[in-house]
Design an enzyme around this catalytic site. Structure first.
Site, PDB file in Angstrom:
ATOM      1  N   HIS A  17       0.861  -1.208   0.000  1.00  0.00           N
ATOM      2  CA  HIS A  17       0.000   0.000   0.000  1.00  0.00           C
ATOM      3  C   HIS A  17       0.888   1.246   0.000  1.00  0.00           C
ATOM      4  CE1 HIS A  17      -3.812   2.124   1.634  1.00  0.00           C
ATOM      5  NE2 HIS A  17      -2.949   3.060   1.264  1.00  0.00           N
ATOM      6  N   HIS A  19       1.369   5.394  -1.870  1.00  0.00           N
ATOM      7  CA  HIS A  19       0.946   6.461  -2.797  1.00  0.00           C
ATOM      8  C   HIS A  19       2.219   7.091  -3.351  1.00  0.00           C
ATOM      9  CE1 HIS A  19      -3.182   6.494  -1.070  1.00  0.00           C
ATOM     10  NE2 HIS A  19      -2.529   6.066  -0.017  1.00  0.00           N
ATOM     11  N   ASN A  45      -5.634   6.651  -6.106  1.00  0.00           N
ATOM     12  CA  ASN A  45      -6.376   7.892  -5.837  1.00  0.00           C
ATOM     13  C   ASN A  45      -5.630   9.130  -6.332  1.00  0.00           C
ATOM     14  OD1 ASN A  45      -4.419   7.541  -3.800  1.00  0.00           O
ATOM     15  ND2 ASN A  45      -5.563   8.774  -2.344  1.00  0.00           N
ATOM     16  N   LYS A 103     -10.115  -1.071  -5.427  1.00  0.00           N
ATOM     17  CA  LYS A 103     -10.136  -0.378  -4.139  1.00  0.00           C
ATOM     18  C   LYS A 103     -11.469   0.300  -3.899  1.00  0.00           C
ATOM     19  CE  LYS A 103      -8.001   1.811  -0.540  1.00  0.00           C
ATOM     20  NZ  LYS A 103      -6.830   2.595  -0.245  1.00  0.00           N
ATOM     21  N   HIS A 140     -10.542   1.050   2.051  1.00  0.00           N
ATOM     22  CA  HIS A 140     -10.283   2.113   3.025  1.00  0.00           C
ATOM     23  C   HIS A 140     -11.449   2.022   4.008  1.00  0.00           C
ATOM     24  CE1 HIS A 140      -8.727   6.093   4.414  1.00  0.00           C
ATOM     25  NE2 HIS A 140      -9.905   6.043   4.993  1.00  0.00           N
ATOM     26  N   HIS A 178      -4.521  -0.338   6.112  1.00  0.00           N
ATOM     27  CA  HIS A 178      -4.045   0.504   7.225  1.00  0.00           C
ATOM     28  C   HIS A 178      -4.963   0.457   8.442  1.00  0.00           C
ATOM     29  CE1 HIS A 178      -6.887   3.113   5.195  1.00  0.00           C
ATOM     30  NE2 HIS A 178      -6.053   3.463   4.242  1.00  0.00           N
ATOM     31  N   ASP A 252       1.451   2.818   3.530  1.00  0.00           N
ATOM     32  CA  ASP A 252       0.591   3.988   3.312  1.00  0.00           C
ATOM     33  C   ASP A 252       1.412   5.273   3.225  1.00  0.00           C
ATOM     34  OD1 ASP A 252      -1.747   5.258   2.670  1.00  0.00           O
ATOM     35  OD2 ASP A 252      -2.459   5.438   4.725  1.00  0.00           O
ATOM     36  N   ALA A 268      -4.271  15.087   4.543  1.00  0.00           N
ATOM     37  CA  ALA A 268      -3.961  13.887   5.327  1.00  0.00           C
ATOM     38  C   ALA A 268      -2.915  13.067   4.596  1.00  0.00           C
ATOM     39  CB  ALA A 268      -5.226  13.058   5.513  1.00  0.00           C
TER      40      ALA A 268
HETATM   41  O1  DOR Z   1      -3.534   9.816   5.184  1.00  0.00           O
HETATM   42  C1  DOR Z   1      -3.893   9.390   4.104  1.00  0.00           C
HETATM   43  N1  DOR Z   1      -3.358   9.859   2.937  1.00  0.00           N
HETATM   44  N2  DOR Z   1      -4.838   8.460   4.054  1.00  0.00           N
HETATM   45  C2  DOR Z   1      -5.391   8.060   2.907  1.00  0.00           C
HETATM   46  O2  DOR Z   1      -6.261   7.238   2.941  1.00  0.00           O
HETATM   47  C3  DOR Z   1      -4.970   8.672   1.628  1.00  0.00           C
HETATM   48  C4  DOR Z   1      -3.636   9.222   1.710  1.00  0.00           C
HETATM   49  C5  DOR Z   1      -3.314  10.152   0.550  1.00  0.00           C
HETATM   50  O3  DOR Z   1      -3.556   9.790  -0.591  1.00  0.00           O
HETATM   51  O4  DOR Z   1      -2.796  11.238   0.799  1.00  0.00           O
HETATM   52 ZN    ZN Z   2      -3.447   5.023   1.497  1.00  0.00          ZN
END
Ligand code: DOR
Ligand code: ZN
Length: 348
Positions: A17, A19, A45, A103, A140, A178, A252, A268
């Protein structure tokens, strides 16, 4: 001299997982993931989410072109579900190994989830089809109703959405991403099922919500699901120390520019790619559970996804490593998790 340091050799891990975004950010953050991991599930995403095979193939080839350190690094792609997702597209993508899973984001549950699912019933036909073709569902797992307390959104998700969903689709392979609560830990442990697993991040293992407010607010520690109470942190640490095969590594790592984190509405996400594996090894060591470290990092994930275990080996050494203070990208920068802190482990 080196031989004086304690060493661990393990099969090269995978990050189930992560990004990595696009363009300049992608180029700058990818080397950290390549360095520690042989494969990684790349979260879909993006601003324009990865909702079909064409987008996934184009994103995957951009990632492969951006690889600098490890020409054999494998990005594993995921389809972002919407209620319009076509079954034909999913089947083609899964059979041709373009997608390894799909997802589920509930609408507005996190970054770029504004085209997520409003009502779970809207996608029952998709989930039924995924169960049939054995395509894993990554979730999620947080309720998106803003009236539900942010600290309860994960446990309410299990009661209100996940449990009914699993009754309806008992052989749908689900990864609860997560996980952050003792409720999620017990849910996975008690079900003890080949159809249910969870990923755990280094930040949820190392920190709790007190850290986010220690002496003032720490926006760099804001992520979703939000850091919880220490009793939950303890439950996560115990979960990985028991060697349960249904828990595995998912960092994550989620980079955002500093200017977007330190903002009246901060994003976030915690960018932990430079240190994620080193954080995990420290936690396993603290928990006296190093014997389960390799399974968590390198075996439980591929076994759950029915993928081969990597052949490459990496060596971690008990030798101090200072996390970079910031990662500069043009005029902007990203502050990594544990910026400037010294960890006790490094990679050889
Ligand atoms: O803290 C996070 N950041 N949680 C998520 O689910 C997405 C991620 C993001 O893409 O920035
Ligand atoms: Zn994530």
């Amino acid at each position: 001299m080196m031989s004086n340091f304690k060493k661990i050799k393990i099969i090269k891990p995978d990050d189930w997982h992560v990004h990595i975004r696009e363009n300049k950010i992608l180029k700058k953050v990818l080397p950290y993931t390549e360095m520690f991991y042989q494969r990684a599930i790349i979260m879909p995403n993006l601003k324009e989410p990865i909702i079909d095979c064409k987008k996934a193939l184009s994103y995957r080839s951009k990632i492969i072109q951006s690889c600098k350190l490890n020409k054999k690094f494998q990005p594993l792609m995921i389809c972002y579900l919407t209620k319009e997702t076509s079954l034909k597209e999913l089947k083609y993508g899964f059979l041709k190994k373009i997608f390894i899973g799909s997802k589920l984001y509930l609408n507005n549950s996190t970054t770029n989830a504004n085209t997520g699912i409003n009502k779970i019933n809207d996608i029952f036909h998709i989930l039924e089809f995924m169960q049939k073709i054995k395509m894993p569902l990554l979730i999620h797992g947080e309720e998106n109703n803003p009236n539900i307390d942010i600290y309860d959104r994960e446990s309410k998700f299990i009661d209100n959405i996940l449990e009914p969903l699993r009754k309806k689709f008992p052989e749908l392979k689900i990864i609860l991403e997560h996980i952050t609560t003792k409720e999620s830990v017990s849910y996975i442990e008690e079900n003890n099922s080949p159809y249910l697993a969870g990923t755990i991040t280094p930040h949820h293992l190392m920190l709790n919500r007190n850290n986010m407010f220690f002496g003032g607010i720490h926006p760099n520690l804001y992520c979703l699901p939000i850091l919880k109470r220490n009793t939950h942190q303890i439950a996560l640490r115990k979960a990985i120390s028991n060697g349960n095969k249904n828990f595995f590594l998912g960092s994550d790592s989620a980079p955002h520019f500093y200017k977007n984190k330190i903002n009246s509405i901060g994003c976030a996400g915690i960018f932990n790619a430079p240190s994620s594996l080193l954080c995990y090894v420290s936690v396993f060591e603290e928990m006296n559970a190093l014997k389960y470290f390799e399974d968590f990092c390198s075996k439980n994930g591929p076994n759950f996804y029915n993928l081969p275990i990597n052949k490459e080996i990496i060596t971690l050494v008990k030798k101090p490593f200072k996390v970079p203070s910031k990662i500069t990208i043009g005029k902007n920068f990203i502050i990594p998790f544990l910026s400037n802190k010294v960890l006790q482990w490094s990679i050889l």
